[in-house]
Scaffold this motif. Structure first.
Motif, PDB file in Angstrom:
ATOM      1  N   CYS A   1       0.848  -1.194   0.000  1.00  0.00           N
ATOM      2  CA  CYS A   1       0.000   0.000   0.000  1.00  0.00           C
ATOM      3  C   CYS A   1       0.886   1.247   0.000  1.00  0.00           C
ATOM      4  CB  CYS A   1      -0.907  -0.011   1.233  1.00  0.00           C
ATOM      5  SG  CYS A   1      -2.031   1.397   1.273  1.00  0.00           S
TER       6      CYS A   1
ATOM      7  N   CYS B   1       0.605   4.507   7.053  1.00  0.00           N
ATOM      8  CA  CYS B   1      -0.010   4.300   8.370  1.00  0.00           C
ATOM      9  C   CYS B   1       0.941   3.471   9.244  1.00  0.00           C
ATOM     10  CB  CYS B   1      -1.359   3.596   8.216  1.00  0.00           C
ATOM     11  SG  CYS B   1      -2.379   4.321   6.899  1.00  0.00           S
TER      12      CYS B   1
ATOM     13  N   CYS C   1       0.379  -0.249  10.240  1.00  0.00           N
ATOM     14  CA  CYS C   1      -0.175  -1.209   9.272  1.00  0.00           C
ATOM     15  C   CYS C   1       0.851  -2.133   8.631  1.00  0.00           C
ATOM     16  CB  CYS C   1      -0.941  -0.461   8.184  1.00  0.00           C
ATOM     17  SG  CYS C   1      -1.811  -1.612   7.085  1.00  0.00           S
TER      18      CYS C   1
ATOM     19  N   ARG D   1      -2.249  11.009   4.054  1.00  0.00           N
ATOM     20  CA  ARG D   1      -3.611  11.517   3.807  1.00  0.00           C
ATOM     21  C   ARG D   1      -4.059  12.252   5.063  1.00  0.00           C
ATOM     22  NH1 ARG D   1      -7.325   6.096   4.101  1.00  0.00           N
ATOM     23  NH2 ARG D   1      -5.768   5.391   2.649  1.00  0.00           N
TER      24      ARG D   1
HETATM   25 FE1  SF4 Z   1      -2.828   1.182   3.382  1.00  0.00          FE
HETATM   26 FE2  SF4 Z   1      -3.071   2.579   5.643  1.00  0.00          FE
HETATM   27 FE3  SF4 Z   1      -5.091   1.006   4.742  1.00  0.00          FE
HETATM   28 FE4  SF4 Z   1      -2.821  -0.057   5.692  1.00  0.00          FE
HETATM   29  S1  SF4 Z   1      -4.326   1.144   6.838  1.00  0.00           S
HETATM   30  S2  SF4 Z   1      -3.927  -0.701   3.896  1.00  0.00           S
HETATM   31  S3  SF4 Z   1      -1.274   1.410   4.959  1.00  0.00           S
HETATM   32  S4  SF4 Z   1      -4.251   2.843   3.759  1.00  0.00           S
END
Ligand code: SF4
Ligand code: SAM
Ligand code: DTB
Length: 367
Positions: free
Chosen positions: A78, A82, A85, A193
């Protein structure tokens, strides 16, 4: 705070500083202040849980829990950062990244979830937002899963208005998009974001007529004020989210939060209780982190007003208690999955559940 008896409790007889606006516990409100939320958190534990349970019983069957199954339809790599994550491409968590799953595989997983007793199927993608070329696939996934008779939920990142409208049109019941933490702590956790981007997506989901699933994560090193700030943001949305997931951080190796000390368990239970009181008609969802909670702690969360959870051995990429374990706990507590509580006569499903370790009390209720 001077709380002498539960029925007398109010901000006025509280000695905590802050505003003096009177409020009734259990009213649906959208004008919470952090000072008021802090006062709820500061209540003696027994008073807080008692009040939460009282509010809970005004709107819900206290012995029914809504169950959803998660599936990661697109895993890893991704672009967002974050810090919690495992799927962020910014960190090395050893996760094998995958392309968008084929529709037939998604439908097969949904069929298995239904057969195991789940009522809602939630499909998650490690995206900042869906691209236009992804939309026909996810729309078709919604149509096919919905046709199985399951409720549908997706969490795909940020949505434009048109994308939200297309998903709603296809039959998507819920869209999950979390605020994650307070506006003040947010920049410590995500830089790619903004908080207002998240609020915009929630508005698009609501405007498209879908139900909103939005909550956050606790145990990320935030302060008590931040936990109050998160709940204040959620409760002060123009409509309370129908579903409020409260995730306990799963500290995944390779993420910046890998060494984060766990949140004190009673503080987690308090967070559930305060969410229940502030959003009386919303489902409060026990989400990530259940694998590290014992049965007694989960039972306390149910008493505090949690009435939904993720069901099945995997969340998106991390472990969750398996279905047998949850059914055994439900059996011990006399809890039944909500959709079975209203579909009283499903002997085939009751048989499947019976083979998964539920107890007598549970089968009677379901069948
Ligand atoms: Fe992507 Fe953040 Fe969702 Fe994890 S929490 S999948 S890093 S957008
Ligand atoms: N990419 C989409 C997004 O961020 O909206 C959807 C998937 S994302 C994994 C869904 C939510 O899972 C996040 O908003 C976060 O609240 C939660 N989450 C992710 N990793 C977590 C972790 N390690 N512990 C607890 N919750 C987590
Ligand atoms: C939510 O609030 N929690 C779920 C669901 N919405 C999508 C996801 C939890 C993910 C935990 C980490 C993982 O399994 O990757």
């Amino acid at each position: 705070m001077s709380v002498t008896s539960v029925s007398q409790w109010s901000p006025e007889n509280s000695s905590a500083a802050g505003d003096s606006a009177a409020f009734e516990l259990g009213a649906v409100r959208h004008d919470w202040t952090v000072a008021q939320v802090n006062k709820l958190f500061a209540m003696p534990f027994n008073d807080l849980l008692f009040e939460a349970q009282r509010v809970h019983r005004q709107h819900f069957n206290p012995n029914a829990v809504q169950v959803s199954t998660l599936l990661s339809i697109k895993t890893g790599a991704c672009p967002e950062d974050c810090k919690y994550c495992p799927q962020s491409g910014h960190y090395n968590t050893g996760l094998e990244k995958e392309k968008l799953l084929e529709i037939e595989k998604v439908v097969a997983a949904a069929e298995r979830a239904k057969a195991a007793g789940s009522g809602r199927f939630c499909m998650g993608a490690a995206w900042r937002n869906p691209r236009e070329k992804d939309m026909p696939y996810v729309v078709e996934m919604v149509r096919r899963v919905k046709a199985l008779g399951l409720e549908t939920c997706m969490t795909l990142g940020m949505l434009e208005e048109k994308q939200a409208a297309d998903l709603a049109e296809a039959g998507l019941d819920y869209y999950n998009h979390n605020l994650d933490t307070s506006p003040e702590y947010y920049d410590q956790i995500i830089t790619t974001r903004t908080y207002s981007d998240r609020l915009d997506t929630l508005a698009h989901v609501r405007d498209a007529g879908m139900k909103v699933c939005s909550g956050g994560i606790v145990g990320m090193g935030e302060s008590a004020n931040d936990r109050s700030g998160l709940l204040k943001q959620l409760a002060n949305l123009p409509h309370h989210p129908e579903s409020v997931p409260i995730n306990m951080l799963v500290a995944v190796k390779g993420t910046p939060l890998e060494d984060q000390a766990p949140l004190e368990p009673f503080e987690f239970v308090r967070t559930i209780a305060v969410a229940r009181i502030m959003m009386p008609k919303s489902y409060v969802r026990l989400s990530a982190g259940r694998e590290s909670m014992n049965e007694q702690m989960q039972a306390m969360c149910f008493f505090a007003g949690a009435n939904s959870l993720f069901y099945g051995e995997k969340l998106l990429t991390t472990a969750n208690p398996d279905a047998n374990t949850d059914m055994a706990l439900f059996g011990k507590l006399g809890i039944q999955p909500e959709h079975l509580a209203v579909q009283q006569a499903q002997p085939e499903l009751a048989a499947v559940l019976a083979s998964q370790g539920g107890q007598e009390q549970f089968y009677n209720a379901a069948g």
